[in-house]
Design a protein around this motif. Structure first.
Motif, PDB file in Angstrom:
ATOM      1  N   PRO A   1      58.320  -0.972 -15.966  1.00  0.00           N
ATOM      2  CA  PRO A   1      58.742  -1.884 -17.027  1.00  0.00           C
ATOM      3  C   PRO A   1      57.847  -3.114 -17.112  1.00  0.00           C
ATOM      4  O   PRO A   1      57.042  -3.377 -16.225  1.00  0.00           O
ATOM      5  CB  PRO A   1      60.166  -2.268 -16.599  1.00  0.00           C
ATOM      6  CG  PRO A   1      60.150  -2.152 -15.112  1.00  0.00           C
ATOM      7  CD  PRO A   1      59.237  -0.985 -14.829  1.00  0.00           C
ATOM      8  N   CYS A   2      57.990  -3.855 -18.224  1.00  0.00           N
ATOM      9  CA  CYS A   2      57.223  -5.074 -18.439  1.00  0.00           C
ATOM     10  C   CYS A   2      57.477  -6.042 -17.281  1.00  0.00           C
ATOM     11  O   CYS A   2      58.622  -6.289 -16.907  1.00  0.00           O
ATOM     12  CB  CYS A   2      57.655  -5.709 -19.755  1.00  0.00           C
ATOM     13  SG  CYS A   2      56.958  -7.358 -20.023  1.00  0.00           S
ATOM     14  N   PRO A   3      56.397  -6.606 -16.679  1.00  0.00           N
ATOM     15  CA  PRO A   3      56.587  -7.509 -15.539  1.00  0.00           C
ATOM     16  C   PRO A   3      57.232  -8.841 -15.916  1.00  0.00           C
ATOM     17  O   PRO A   3      57.713  -9.556 -15.035  1.00  0.00           O
ATOM     18  CB  PRO A   3      55.161  -7.716 -15.014  1.00  0.00           C
ATOM     19  CG  PRO A   3      54.270  -7.381 -16.149  1.00  0.00           C
ATOM     20  CD  PRO A   3      54.990  -6.365 -16.985  1.00  0.00           C
TER      21      PRO A   3
ATOM     22  N   GLU B   1      61.116  -1.865 -21.695  1.00  0.00           N
ATOM     23  CA  GLU B   1      60.539  -0.534 -21.469  1.00  0.00           C
ATOM     24  C   GLU B   1      59.978   0.099 -22.730  1.00  0.00           C
ATOM     25  O   GLU B   1      59.588   1.259 -22.717  1.00  0.00           O
ATOM     26  CB  GLU B   1      61.586   0.375 -20.823  1.00  0.00           C
ATOM     27  CG  GLU B   1      61.949  -0.088 -19.419  1.00  0.00           C
ATOM     28  CD  GLU B   1      62.935   0.833 -18.708  1.00  0.00           C
ATOM     29  OE1 GLU B   1      63.569   1.677 -19.375  1.00  0.00           O
ATOM     30  OE2 GLU B   1      63.081   0.679 -17.482  1.00  0.00           O
ATOM     31  N   ASP B   2      59.976  -0.673 -23.838  1.00  0.00           N
ATOM     32  CA  ASP B   2      59.394  -0.160 -25.080  1.00  0.00           C
ATOM     33  C   ASP B   2      58.062  -0.869 -25.330  1.00  0.00           C
ATOM     34  O   ASP B   2      57.993  -2.097 -25.280  1.00  0.00           O
ATOM     35  CB  ASP B   2      60.334  -0.411 -26.267  1.00  0.00           C
ATOM     36  CG  ASP B   2      61.529   0.522 -26.236  1.00  0.00           C
ATOM     37  OD1 ASP B   2      61.383   1.643 -25.714  1.00  0.00           O
ATOM     38  OD2 ASP B   2      62.592   0.117 -26.731  1.00  0.00           O
ATOM     39  N   PHE B   3      57.034  -0.082 -25.627  1.00  0.00           N
ATOM     40  CA  PHE B   3      55.693  -0.624 -25.808  1.00  0.00           C
ATOM     41  C   PHE B   3      55.059  -0.029 -27.056  1.00  0.00           C
ATOM     42  O   PHE B   3      55.387   1.084 -27.451  1.00  0.00           O
ATOM     43  CB  PHE B   3      54.813  -0.282 -24.603  1.00  0.00           C
ATOM     44  CG  PHE B   3      55.330  -0.817 -23.307  1.00  0.00           C
ATOM     45  CD1 PHE B   3      54.955  -2.060 -22.849  1.00  0.00           C
ATOM     46  CD2 PHE B   3      56.235  -0.081 -22.556  1.00  0.00           C
ATOM     47  CE1 PHE B   3      55.449  -2.569 -21.658  1.00  0.00           C
ATOM     48  CE2 PHE B   3      56.740  -0.572 -21.369  1.00  0.00           C
ATOM     49  CZ  PHE B   3      56.351  -1.817 -20.914  1.00  0.00           C
ATOM     50  N   GLU B   4      54.134  -0.803 -27.636  1.00  0.00           N
ATOM     51  CA  GLU B   4      53.291  -0.229 -28.677  1.00  0.00           C
ATOM     52  C   GLU B   4      51.859  -0.265 -28.179  1.00  0.00           C
ATOM     53  O   GLU B   4      51.434  -1.222 -27.535  1.00  0.00           O
ATOM     54  CB  GLU B   4      53.430  -0.992 -29.995  1.00  0.00           C
ATOM     55  CG  GLU B   4      52.960  -2.431 -29.935  1.00  0.00           C
ATOM     56  CD  GLU B   4      52.967  -3.086 -31.296  1.00  0.00           C
ATOM     57  OE1 GLU B   4      52.818  -2.376 -32.296  1.00  0.00           O
ATOM     58  OE2 GLU B   4      53.129  -4.316 -31.340  1.00  0.00           O
TER      59      GLU B   4
ATOM     60  N   LYS C   1      57.399  -4.571 -26.638  1.00  0.00           N
ATOM     61  CA  LYS C   1      58.076  -4.821 -27.918  1.00  0.00           C
ATOM     62  C   LYS C   1      59.137  -5.903 -27.800  1.00  0.00           C
ATOM     63  O   LYS C   1      59.553  -6.480 -28.796  1.00  0.00           O
ATOM     64  CB  LYS C   1      58.710  -3.523 -28.440  1.00  0.00           C
ATOM     65  CG  LYS C   1      57.686  -2.538 -28.975  1.00  0.00           C
ATOM     66  CD  LYS C   1      58.384  -1.325 -29.569  1.00  0.00           C
ATOM     67  CE  LYS C   1      57.373  -0.391 -30.244  1.00  0.00           C
ATOM     68  NZ  LYS C   1      58.056   0.809 -30.790  1.00  0.00           N
ATOM     69  N   LYS C   2      59.559  -6.206 -26.584  1.00  0.00           N
ATOM     70  CA  LYS C   2      60.613  -7.201 -26.395  1.00  0.00           C
ATOM     71  C   LYS C   2      60.045  -8.620 -26.306  1.00  0.00           C
ATOM     72  O   LYS C   2      60.525  -9.529 -26.967  1.00  0.00           O
ATOM     73  CB  LYS C   2      61.394  -6.855 -25.121  1.00  0.00           C
ATOM     74  CG  LYS C   2      62.698  -7.590 -24.945  1.00  0.00           C
ATOM     75  CD  LYS C   2      63.463  -6.973 -23.770  1.00  0.00           C
ATOM     76  CE  LYS C   2      64.635  -7.854 -23.359  1.00  0.00           C
ATOM     77  NZ  LYS C   2      65.227  -7.376 -22.097  1.00  0.00           N
ATOM     78  N   CYS C   3      58.969  -8.815 -25.501  1.00  0.00           N
ATOM     79  CA  CYS C   3      58.457 -10.173 -25.284  1.00  0.00           C
ATOM     80  C   CYS C   3      57.026 -10.374 -25.777  1.00  0.00           C
ATOM     81  O   CYS C   3      56.538 -11.494 -25.829  1.00  0.00           O
ATOM     82  CB  CYS C   3      58.556 -10.562 -23.816  1.00  0.00           C
ATOM     83  SG  CYS C   3      57.297  -9.802 -22.766  1.00  0.00           S
TER      84      CYS C   3
END
Ligand SMILES: [Zn+2]
Length: 143
Positions: free
Chosen positions: A51-53, A58-61, A39-41
């Motif tokens: 977490p996202c590499p 740490e927020d995902f859809e 959700k961030k990048c």
């Protein structure tokens, strides 16, 4: 009661490695692989990397991934791991979302070609310790 338990024990296990990989709707509609978008990048991954590499978000859809892709490469396996019936086929599938997925291929050895169209299916990928099939995602030749 005992019969119910026996029947339940014979139902294929629908999980493999990770419960967040595959959705097989109980209503019989087509199964799909579950991608996860940060959700961030905005980076999309399969399987989920947290977490996202890229940004450590740490927020995902969850994003249902395309059911069809192109076979990038594959190998026929004649000497497999315990619990796996040989021969079997593994390969990398490129999806339109720019994701490359490793999966078993459903079909006969020596019949696949690089760059051919494949589509998602489900089927046994190996046997559990009791000799029962574990069901998960595979790819087969697209119709
Ligand atoms: Zn990110």
């Amino acid at each position: 009661m005992a019969d119910d338990k026996k029947k339940k024990d014979k139902e294929p296990d629908m999980t493999f490695f990770h419960p967040d990989l595959l959705e097989a709707p109980k209503d019989g509609s087509a199964p799909y692989l579950k991608g996860y978008r940060c959700k961030k990048c905005g980076k999309l991954d399969f399987p989920k990397l947290s977490p996202c590499p890229l940004c450590w978000g740490e927020d995902f859809e969850m994003v249902p991934l395309s059911r069809k892709g192109k076979l990038y490469s594959f190998a026929d396996i004649y000497i497999g791991q315990p619990g796996m019936n040989t021969p079997y086929i593994v390969g990398y599938i490129d999806l339109p979302e720019d994701i490359r997925i490793f999966a078993q291929l459903d079909g006969e050895v020596q019949t696949f070609k690089c760059d051919e169209d494949v589509e998602l299916t489900t089927g046994p990928i190996r046997m559990n310790q009791d000799g029962l099939p574990i069901i998960s995602y595979k790819f087969k030749k697209a119709n």
